[in-house]
Design an enzyme around this catalytic site. Structure first.
Site, PDB file in Angstrom:
ATOM      1  N   TYR A 469       0.844  -1.209   0.000  1.00 28.84           N
ATOM      2  CA  TYR A 469       0.000   0.000   0.000  1.00 28.84           C
ATOM      3  C   TYR A 469       0.872   1.251   0.000  1.00 28.84           C
ATOM      4  O   TYR A 469       0.974   1.968  -0.963  1.00 28.84           O
ATOM      5  CB  TYR A 469      -0.958  -0.022   1.180  1.00 28.84           C
ATOM      6  CG  TYR A 469      -1.946   1.134   1.150  1.00 28.84           C
ATOM      7  CD1 TYR A 469      -3.037   1.098   0.294  1.00 28.84           C
ATOM      8  CD2 TYR A 469      -1.772   2.254   1.961  1.00 28.84           C
ATOM      9  CE1 TYR A 469      -3.937   2.154   0.238  1.00 28.84           C
ATOM     10  CE2 TYR A 469      -2.669   3.309   1.915  1.00 28.84           C
ATOM     11  CZ  TYR A 469      -3.745   3.259   1.059  1.00 28.84           C
ATOM     12  OH  TYR A 469      -4.630   4.303   1.008  1.00 28.84           O
ATOM     13  N   SER A 550      -6.435   1.124  -4.456  1.00 23.38           N
ATOM     14  CA  SER A 550      -6.534   2.544  -4.147  1.00 23.38           C
ATOM     15  C   SER A 550      -5.153   3.193  -4.296  1.00 23.38           C
ATOM     16  O   SER A 550      -4.573   3.160  -5.378  1.00 23.38           O
ATOM     17  CB  SER A 550      -7.129   2.737  -2.753  1.00 23.38           C
ATOM     18  OG  SER A 550      -7.501   4.072  -2.528  1.00 23.38           O
ATOM     19  N   ASP A 633     -17.858   3.582  -7.510  1.00 24.30           N
ATOM     20  CA  ASP A 633     -16.790   4.152  -6.691  1.00 24.30           C
ATOM     21  C   ASP A 633     -16.795   5.660  -6.876  1.00 24.30           C
ATOM     22  O   ASP A 633     -16.343   6.176  -7.895  1.00 24.30           O
ATOM     23  CB  ASP A 633     -15.435   3.568  -7.104  1.00 24.30           C
ATOM     24  CG  ASP A 633     -14.312   3.963  -6.146  1.00 24.30           C
ATOM     25  OD1 ASP A 633     -14.531   4.854  -5.304  1.00 24.30           O
ATOM     26  OD2 ASP A 633     -13.220   3.373  -6.243  1.00 24.30           O
ATOM     27  N   HIS A 665     -16.024   2.018  -3.270  1.00 21.07           N
ATOM     28  CA  HIS A 665     -14.564   1.901  -3.306  1.00 21.07           C
ATOM     29  C   HIS A 665     -14.089   0.488  -2.969  1.00 21.07           C
ATOM     30  O   HIS A 665     -12.944   0.134  -3.277  1.00 21.07           O
ATOM     31  CB  HIS A 665     -13.942   2.918  -2.346  1.00 21.07           C
ATOM     32  CG  HIS A 665     -12.479   3.118  -2.546  1.00 21.07           C
ATOM     33  ND1 HIS A 665     -11.915   3.321  -3.785  1.00 21.07           N
ATOM     34  CD2 HIS A 665     -11.449   3.145  -1.667  1.00 21.07           C
ATOM     35  CE1 HIS A 665     -10.602   3.469  -3.666  1.00 21.07           C
ATOM     36  NE2 HIS A 665     -10.298   3.358  -2.386  1.00 21.07           N
TER      37      HIS A 665
END
Length: 690
Positions: A469, A550, A633, A665
């Protein structure tokens, strides 16, 4: 568990017409345009046809569905009034049940639950695809709640008042139409409300920029304004902290994603607190708590970034700066969060990304400290049972191979009552957890976890999935996943979790090291982990795949374009990819504190070097990639994934695309959609990596 930090991901809308005409795929930003949706349907059909036909797809999907719908999952609860509430989904309740029980019943293996709201029934009656987004309940009675319901899983939601005694929506009660709203109870008949009030009431990020006080039985238009932020702000937000006989009403103006102005209501006036802009505010009894994101010199002393410090509220308002340190980080430790009980704070601390607990107890104006005896090599989370009346808390422990357990604990004791535990969704006996450290380009040691077979071959042939991430101060900590265990490990895969800079694994400095112009450091860290796996012969580029969503989807796009030599398959989920336009799409403007502003030449000079959409090279061969997103989203615009896929397809690359029409999302609105999407991803990866 509470962590003092600011930053919400809401969204606004934008039109593709706002951009220049130089982008041939700009039309794909029209989210629900007929041409764009027809294109989505065409790409989905091709992906479904290929991946559903793979030998293990149906078995994997069904296995994941069984896990997600298992009645043996832990029903986590929240105490509201005198009852314990849980939201539950399974095969018979696709949208879910909001239900309650007593603590006595909850202790039983099979508690009796009273249904409070059947969301499937509500959706059927109202002909709406409702997705549960939570409840904000009035304190201390807990008799009324404001329920947040989303159509299809988007962030934009409706809010409606609900009576827990009658189990019905309140006729003529508080209600807000679909918007990115936030609400807080001031009292039984008054709300602090942040919503779309009409013209010019939102920030450029799509957050509410106005806080109003709204009285019952009056129109929203008559609500009185308490604070107006600027359009360039991220958002404004009101909150009420209650602890025993103390109460603090605050308004936070989010100037940027990581900086705030905080005002405290005192005798009808809103007094701005003199704090560092990036420090987060909390309260405990009559004490003010500050969690620092940068070093702060005050009162003749310098407090280090990552510290949690406290001082009496009245002393602070009078200008005194005599703080007590409740936590000070070391080179290996960081404060992940804390939870208030009646008389104590329970701190969750990461030590080289492994969790432990400590207590801070306030008595007669003095703080004492105690370490809690807890398991190691995993993650811990804490939720107070009732911070007004009890020092009990729910303690959750998890690691990659140990099924998650829930215990009832009490401050001052290491004796805990087992309440619930997951069953073993896969046989963990053949596997082990290891932690290694890679060395990044600038010499920084970067930790990562490997979960693989005890007799793992070091011949470079193991199908390996590397997840990362690396942003927004979010830590990647150990967790138990039946889906990963049954869907990946048990089928011969090795799983790796990287703890790269940009996250919060070592506190604010770990995050800040990869901010804005230093973003490349996060990508160098991830590449270093991949190289270390290859060096150790855990895997090789032919058998190494990566996944992230994301901001992690941006990470995937950067790895795809910068280091295609390291990987053979990429799963890029709900990603940011066009970093030239991210700040113009939905909630993107709120993230400029993380990435920079592409309209500022110096920022764009840094961003353009890694922005995936702008770095596709003509004629270059890239790893096979599956892009995953959602039409609904409204946080990260699906145009990012659509355009990147289209550009790579036009470049002759072998890529796949899947866009769920629901799910927000998370790209899934229910367990069935989650199981299907994950099965697509694992099937795609195994096909490429075996």
């Amino acid at each position: 568990m509470r962590k003092l930090m600011f930053g919400l991901f809401l969204a606004s809308a934008t039109s593709a017409s706002q951009a220049t005409e130089s982008d041939p795929h700009l039309w794909l930003e029209e989210v629900t345009g007929p041409k764009a949706l027809a294109w989505v349907e065409q790409q989905n059909a091709a992906t479904r046809k290929e991946l559903e036909a793979l030998p293990d797809f149906a078995t994997t999907r069904d296995t994941l569905m069984t896990i997600l719908n298992s009645g043996a999952r832990i029903p986590y609860v929240q105490k509201i009034g005198d009852a314990y509430y849980n939201f539950w989904r399974d095969k018979d309740h696709v949208r879910g049940l909001w239900r309650r029980t007593s603590l006595t019943e909850y202790r039983k293996a099979s508690p009796h639950w009273e249904t409070v709201l059947d969301l499937d029934r509500l959706a059927l009656d109202e002909k709406e695809n409702w997705v549960w987004k939570g409840a904000t309940c009035e304190r201390p009675s807990g008799a009324r709640c404001l329920l947040t319901l989303s159509r299809g899983g988007a962030d934009a939601s409706v809010i409606r008042e609900f009576d827990l005694t009658t189990k019905t929506f309140v006729a003529g009660g508080f209600a807000l139409p679909e918007a990115k709203s936030q609400v807080e109870w001031k009292d039984r008949d008054t709300l602090y409300v942040m919503t779309d009030f009409g013209k010019d009431s939102l920030t450029d990020s799509g957050y509410p920029r106005i806080v109003k006080e709204w009285k019952r039985d009056t129109p929203l238009a008559s609500a009185s304004t308490l604070l107006e932020g600027q359009r360039s702000d991220v958002s404004v937000h009101a909150a009420v902290y209650r602890h025993k006989r103390y109460r603090y009403d605050t308004i936070e103006r989010g100037v940027t994603f990581f900086t705030t102005e905080t005002r405290l209501r005192r005798a009808g006036e809103w007094v701005r607190l003199d704090k560092p802009a990036d420090a987060s505010v909390g309260f405990f009894d009559d004490w003010l708590l500050l969690q620092l994101k940068s070093d702060w010199t005050t009162g003749g002393k310098t407090w280090s970034s990552g510290s949690l410090i406290a001082t009496p509220v009245e002393d602070f308002l009078q200008g005194k700066r005599n703080f007590t340190a409740l936590f000070v980080p070391t080179a290996s430790t960081a404060l992940e969060g804390f939870e208030s009980t009646r008389d104590s704070l329970v701190l969750t601390i990461m030590d080289d990304v492994k969790g432990r607990l400590e207590e801070r107890t306030l008595k007669n104006g003095q703080w004492s400290a105690r370490k809690v005896d807890t398991p190691t090599y995993g993650s811990l989370s804490v939720t107070a049972v009732d911070d007004e009346r009890s020092d009990e808390y729910f303690l959750t422990f998890t690691d990659f191979l140990t099924p998650t357990s829930l215990q009832l604990a009490r401050v001052g004791s290491d004796i805990r009552e087992p309440l619930k535990a997951l069953p073993a969704f896969f046989d963990s006996a053949p596997f082990r957890i290891q932690q290694f450290f890679a060395v990044s380009k600038d010499g920084t040691r970067v930790p990562y976890f490997i979960i693989g077979a005890k007799n793992l071959r070091t011949d470079g042939k193991n199908p390996t999935l590397l997840y990362g991430y690396g942003g927004f101060d979010v830590s990647m900590t150990p967790f138990y996943s039946g889906g990963i265990g049954a869907g990946w490990l048990s089928r011969g895969g090795t799983y790796v979790l990287a703890n790269i800079r940009g996250g919060g694994e070592y506190g604010p400095k770990w995050h800040q090291a990869a901010l804005r112009h230093n973003r490349q450091k996060a990508y160098d860290d991830f590449a270093a982990v991949a190289e270390d796996l290859i060096r150790r012969k855990i895997t090789a580029p032919r058998h190494l795949g990566i996944m992230g969503g994301s901001n992690g989807g941006l990470l995937m796009g950067v790895m795809l374009t910068q280091r295609p030599d390291l990987f053979n398959a990429v799963v890029c989920q709900v990603p940011l990819l066009d970093m030239k336009r991210f700040h113009k799409l939905l909630a993107g403007a709120s993230w400029m504190d993380e990435y920079g502003n592409p309209d500022v030449p110096a920022d764009w000079e840094a961003i353009r070097r890694y922005s995936p959409y702008q770095n596709i090279q003509s004629g270059r061969t890239y790893p096979r990639t599956l892009f995953v997103t959602s039409t609904r989203d409204d946080r990260v615009h699906p145009g990012h994934a659509r355009k990147m896929y289209a550009a790579m397809k036009a470049n002759g690359n072998d890529v796949l695309y899947f866009e769920n029409t629901e799910g927000g999302h998370g790209a899934a609105a229910n367990n069935e959609q989650q199981a299907y999407r994950t099965a697509l991803e694992y099937s795609f990866l195994f096909k490429a990596l075996r």
